[in-house]
Scaffold this motif. Sequence first.
Motif, PDB file in Angstrom:
ATOM      1  N   ARG A  36      19.625  26.488  39.700  1.00  0.00           N
ATOM      2  CA  ARG A  36      18.287  25.954  39.965  1.00  0.00           C
ATOM      3  C   ARG A  36      17.811  24.918  38.948  1.00  0.00           C
ATOM      4  O   ARG A  36      17.346  23.860  39.340  1.00  0.00           O
ATOM      5  CB  ARG A  36      17.289  27.126  40.033  1.00  0.00           C
ATOM      6  CG  ARG A  36      15.880  26.693  40.373  1.00  0.00           C
ATOM      7  CD  ARG A  36      14.976  27.893  40.549  1.00  0.00           C
ATOM      8  NE  ARG A  36      13.633  27.504  40.927  1.00  0.00           N
ATOM      9  CZ  ARG A  36      12.663  28.351  41.202  1.00  0.00           C
ATOM     10  NH1 ARG A  36      12.892  29.650  41.134  1.00  0.00           N
ATOM     11  NH2 ARG A  36      11.461  27.918  41.531  1.00  0.00           N
ATOM     12  N   TYR A  62      24.580  31.115  52.863  1.00  0.00           N
ATOM     13  CA  TYR A  62      23.226  31.374  53.371  1.00  0.00           C
ATOM     14  C   TYR A  62      22.126  30.859  52.444  1.00  0.00           C
ATOM     15  O   TYR A  62      20.961  30.867  52.812  1.00  0.00           O
ATOM     16  CB  TYR A  62      23.023  32.882  53.613  1.00  0.00           C
ATOM     17  CG  TYR A  62      23.076  33.732  52.372  1.00  0.00           C
ATOM     18  CD1 TYR A  62      21.923  34.034  51.650  1.00  0.00           C
ATOM     19  CD2 TYR A  62      24.280  34.251  51.918  1.00  0.00           C
ATOM     20  CE1 TYR A  62      21.970  34.812  50.511  1.00  0.00           C
ATOM     21  CE2 TYR A  62      24.342  35.039  50.783  1.00  0.00           C
ATOM     22  CZ  TYR A  62      23.185  35.318  50.082  1.00  0.00           C
ATOM     23  OH  TYR A  62      23.238  36.091  48.960  1.00  0.00           O
ATOM     24  N   GLN A  63      22.480  30.397  51.231  1.00  0.00           N
ATOM     25  CA  GLN A  63      21.479  29.857  50.314  1.00  0.00           C
ATOM     26  C   GLN A  63      21.359  28.349  50.519  1.00  0.00           C
ATOM     27  O   GLN A  63      22.356  27.646  50.653  1.00  0.00           O
ATOM     28  CB  GLN A  63      21.885  30.166  48.870  1.00  0.00           C
ATOM     29  CG  GLN A  63      21.961  31.665  48.571  1.00  0.00           C
ATOM     30  CD  GLN A  63      22.696  31.934  47.277  1.00  0.00           C
ATOM     31  OE1 GLN A  63      23.935  31.877  47.237  1.00  0.00           O
ATOM     32  NE2 GLN A  63      21.960  32.221  46.208  1.00  0.00           N
ATOM     33  N   ASN A  64      20.131  27.857  50.516  1.00  0.00           N
ATOM     34  CA  ASN A  64      19.889  26.446  50.787  1.00  0.00           C
ATOM     35  C   ASN A  64      20.231  25.568  49.585  1.00  0.00           C
ATOM     36  O   ASN A  64      20.016  25.939  48.436  1.00  0.00           O
ATOM     37  CB  ASN A  64      18.415  26.221  51.155  1.00  0.00           C
ATOM     38  CG  ASN A  64      18.081  26.749  52.527  1.00  0.00           C
ATOM     39  OD1 ASN A  64      18.964  26.919  53.373  1.00  0.00           O
ATOM     40  ND2 ASN A  64      16.815  27.027  52.765  1.00  0.00           N
ATOM     41  N   THR A  65      20.768  24.396  49.886  1.00  0.00           N
ATOM     42  CA  THR A  65      20.977  23.359  48.880  1.00  0.00           C
ATOM     43  C   THR A  65      20.382  22.058  49.403  1.00  0.00           C
ATOM     44  O   THR A  65      20.221  21.871  50.610  1.00  0.00           O
ATOM     45  CB  THR A  65      22.471  23.150  48.583  1.00  0.00           C
ATOM     46  OG1 THR A  65      23.164  22.866  49.809  1.00  0.00           O
ATOM     47  CG2 THR A  65      23.073  24.384  47.956  1.00  0.00           C
ATOM     48  N   THR A  80      17.851  19.516  53.349  1.00  0.00           N
ATOM     49  CA  THR A  80      17.956  20.826  52.710  1.00  0.00           C
ATOM     50  C   THR A  80      18.407  21.847  53.739  1.00  0.00           C
ATOM     51  O   THR A  80      17.866  21.911  54.848  1.00  0.00           O
ATOM     52  CB  THR A  80      16.607  21.259  52.106  1.00  0.00           C
ATOM     53  OG1 THR A  80      16.200  20.296  51.142  1.00  0.00           O
ATOM     54  CG2 THR A  80      16.732  22.627  51.441  1.00  0.00           C
ATOM     55  N   THR A  82      21.909  24.980  54.677  1.00  0.00           N
ATOM     56  CA  THR A  82      23.223  25.520  54.329  1.00  0.00           C
ATOM     57  C   THR A  82      24.351  24.579  54.732  1.00  0.00           C
ATOM     58  O   THR A  82      25.453  24.666  54.186  1.00  0.00           O
ATOM     59  CB  THR A  82      23.422  26.875  55.016  1.00  0.00           C
ATOM     60  OG1 THR A  82      23.245  26.718  56.422  1.00  0.00           O
ATOM     61  CG2 THR A  82      22.415  27.890  54.499  1.00  0.00           C
ATOM     62  N   THR A 103      19.561  22.925  43.994  1.00  0.00           N
ATOM     63  CA  THR A 103      19.134  24.097  44.758  1.00  0.00           C
ATOM     64  C   THR A 103      17.849  24.637  44.162  1.00  0.00           C
ATOM     65  O   THR A 103      17.623  24.531  42.946  1.00  0.00           O
ATOM     66  CB  THR A 103      20.217  25.189  44.744  1.00  0.00           C
ATOM     67  OG1 THR A 103      19.748  26.309  45.501  1.00  0.00           O
ATOM     68  CG2 THR A 103      20.538  25.653  43.333  1.00  0.00           C
ATOM     69  N   ASP A 105      17.107  27.866  44.866  1.00  0.00           N
ATOM     70  CA  ASP A 105      17.340  29.302  44.897  1.00  0.00           C
ATOM     71  C   ASP A 105      17.478  29.836  43.475  1.00  0.00           C
ATOM     72  O   ASP A 105      18.067  29.181  42.611  1.00  0.00           O
ATOM     73  CB  ASP A 105      18.600  29.614  45.702  1.00  0.00           C
ATOM     74  CG  ASP A 105      18.607  31.043  46.200  1.00  0.00           C
ATOM     75  OD1 ASP A 105      18.354  31.247  47.400  1.00  0.00           O
ATOM     76  OD2 ASP A 105      18.855  31.955  45.388  1.00  0.00           O
ATOM     77  N   GLU A 107      19.243  32.343  42.478  1.00  0.00           N
ATOM     78  CA  GLU A 107      20.616  32.741  42.193  1.00  0.00           C
ATOM     79  C   GLU A 107      21.552  31.536  42.284  1.00  0.00           C
ATOM     80  O   GLU A 107      21.282  30.587  43.023  1.00  0.00           O
ATOM     81  CB  GLU A 107      21.078  33.808  43.180  1.00  0.00           C
ATOM     82  CG  GLU A 107      20.277  35.089  43.122  1.00  0.00           C
ATOM     83  CD  GLU A 107      20.439  35.814  41.802  1.00  0.00           C
ATOM     84  OE1 GLU A 107      21.545  35.712  41.217  1.00  0.00           O
ATOM     85  OE2 GLU A 107      19.479  36.466  41.340  1.00  0.00           O
ATOM     86  N   VAL A 109      24.455  29.151  43.532  1.00  0.00           N
ATOM     87  CA  VAL A 109      24.914  28.919  44.900  1.00  0.00           C
ATOM     88  C   VAL A 109      26.313  28.330  44.855  1.00  0.00           C
ATOM     89  O   VAL A 109      26.542  27.294  44.212  1.00  0.00           O
ATOM     90  CB  VAL A 109      23.968  27.966  45.665  1.00  0.00           C
ATOM     91  CG1 VAL A 109      24.442  27.792  47.107  1.00  0.00           C
ATOM     92  CG2 VAL A 109      22.544  28.484  45.633  1.00  0.00           C
ATOM     93  N   GLU A 269      19.493  38.223  53.934  1.00  0.00           N
ATOM     94  CA  GLU A 269      18.471  38.537  52.945  1.00  0.00           C
ATOM     95  C   GLU A 269      17.469  39.580  53.415  1.00  0.00           C
ATOM     96  O   GLU A 269      16.719  40.111  52.615  1.00  0.00           O
ATOM     97  CB  GLU A 269      17.734  37.249  52.544  1.00  0.00           C
ATOM     98  CG  GLU A 269      18.668  36.216  51.906  1.00  0.00           C
ATOM     99  CD  GLU A 269      17.966  34.898  51.633  1.00  0.00           C
ATOM    100  OE1 GLU A 269      17.197  34.470  52.509  1.00  0.00           O
ATOM    101  OE2 GLU A 269      18.181  34.324  50.566  1.00  0.00           O
TER     102      GLU A 269
END
Length: 559
Positions: A36, A62-65, A80, A82, A103, A105, A107, A109, A269
């Motif tokens: 992040r 599944y996490q957006n970038t 933005t 997946t 990202t 997120d 966490e 990615v 999620e």
Amino acid sequence: MGKSSGLWEPSTLRVSSTSSLLEFSMGTFRYFELNRPFPEEAILRHISSNVTFLIFQIHSQYQNTTISFSKTPLPNTSGTGTDKGLVFILRPEQSMCTWYLETLDAEPVQNVAIPLSYSGRDPIPGGCNLEFDLDIDPNIYLEYNFFETTIKFAPANLGYARGTDPPPCDIGTGRDSRWRLQYDVYQYFLPENDLTEEGLLQHLQRMAEVPQVVANAIKVVTLTANDKTSVSFSSLRGQGVIYNVIVWDPFLNTSAAYVPAHTYACSFEETEGNCSSLGRVSSKVFFTLFALLGLFICFFGHRFWKTELFFIGFIFMGFFFYVLITRLTPIKYDVRLILTAIAGSVGGIFLVAAWWRFGILLLCMLCVGLVLGFLVSSVTFFTPLGNLKIFRDDGVFWVTFSCIAVLIPVVFMGCLRILNILTCGFIGSYSVVLAVDSYLYTSLSYITLNVLKRALNTDFRGAFTNVPFQTNDFIILAVWGMLAVSGITLQIRRERGQPIFPPHPYKLWKRERERRVTNILDPSYHIPPLRERLYGRLTQIKEFFQKEQPAGERTPLLL
């Protein structure tokens, strides 16, 4: 065209997240990690002079970038998600370009990205975008719900050389315009029950470039420029699916690929009902009990005729009640399932009671035959026949479906025992397939689930109902066939020399009652009435709880 590349080798392609600059090579996949607070700059050098435009795409599970042309992302210069990509139109003499990746997120990615090159003769995916934010949008936009998954994309434009103006999108519809382009929609299934990040990112490599898409994926439909750039598919909850579109120029025989998009038709999620725990407890209990009863019917249904009638009545009433309550009320799934079980039980009891009192064999066998016809018709539309354009009309579909279902009892009307045993074998064993699906994904459950979706949602009529058929499905299909054949064979052998169907229960009961009344030699003739028997039994119970009186003389002896 971009170079073809192999699958990921972790030891050579992984990049440290602390790097401030990511170097890419044309047509080569690269794995890296985004954090992040640390946006990354991607750079591509040594671009050939015969390359007119590039498509740089990035994927995660599944996490957006976010991918952008500038350090500060703007709506019309960034994307933005997946599965995102940008088209970079090269200027004359340009041999290097950069992108920015980040990202939001919390966490880290894990991503895979690749730049692909195209010449001036290749069509430009999304080159005539009028619906989405980017000026040139090569992305596939994906939405899903319980019933269907819909993909949308922007129309493409004809290719052009560096330094020249792009062809107009909406002037003329002749052979020299974008209206000659065609769009092939492809579908690629991941291995069943594979929810791993590594598996997805590796299989995405087979859906990025035109040659690999054509070689590995299934072409579902071809759209022309006059068609709507939107296609619907049946949602396969828990099954990974990758979609891509190849735009083809038939005049120049050139093509280009959009940015592939993937879905599992579920969320990673959510705390309840996520991709890792698809089967609800209520579904597992319901279908497990249903399968136990179905197994009994598979092997002993014809001998225990009333139990089979309860099973058939349960299916009849349960199916129609579930469709009705789902379409008319917003009740939660668990409550609907409980009410369906109650309604199905009432339907089963009603059919058994109707047979016991009236004994109309043809009516009962019509219900039995229609349930088998329902399964046969569902299997018919589970094949590629169900994706024919003519069956997208609800009237044509339901009339054809009903005709196939009614045809089964009509064909077997002359041999009702065979019809009954076949229904016991196939329907009883298929209940095991439905129970397995509540614990482990199997495509065979969609034989009937697709019909249920069609009955619940009118929009589902336009969806393609393709499903994967992999190792698990072959095993479950073999188990289904083995159970059905075993049950049918056992019942046919056991019923040789036996009455075709049991006699009318009410007539037997009435005849037995009259015999007992008229035959004084029958011991049952001397049985007291029910009221006297109940009273006697209550008296015995009352005496059991009374204190026993002591024996002997209680009065004193007289002197």
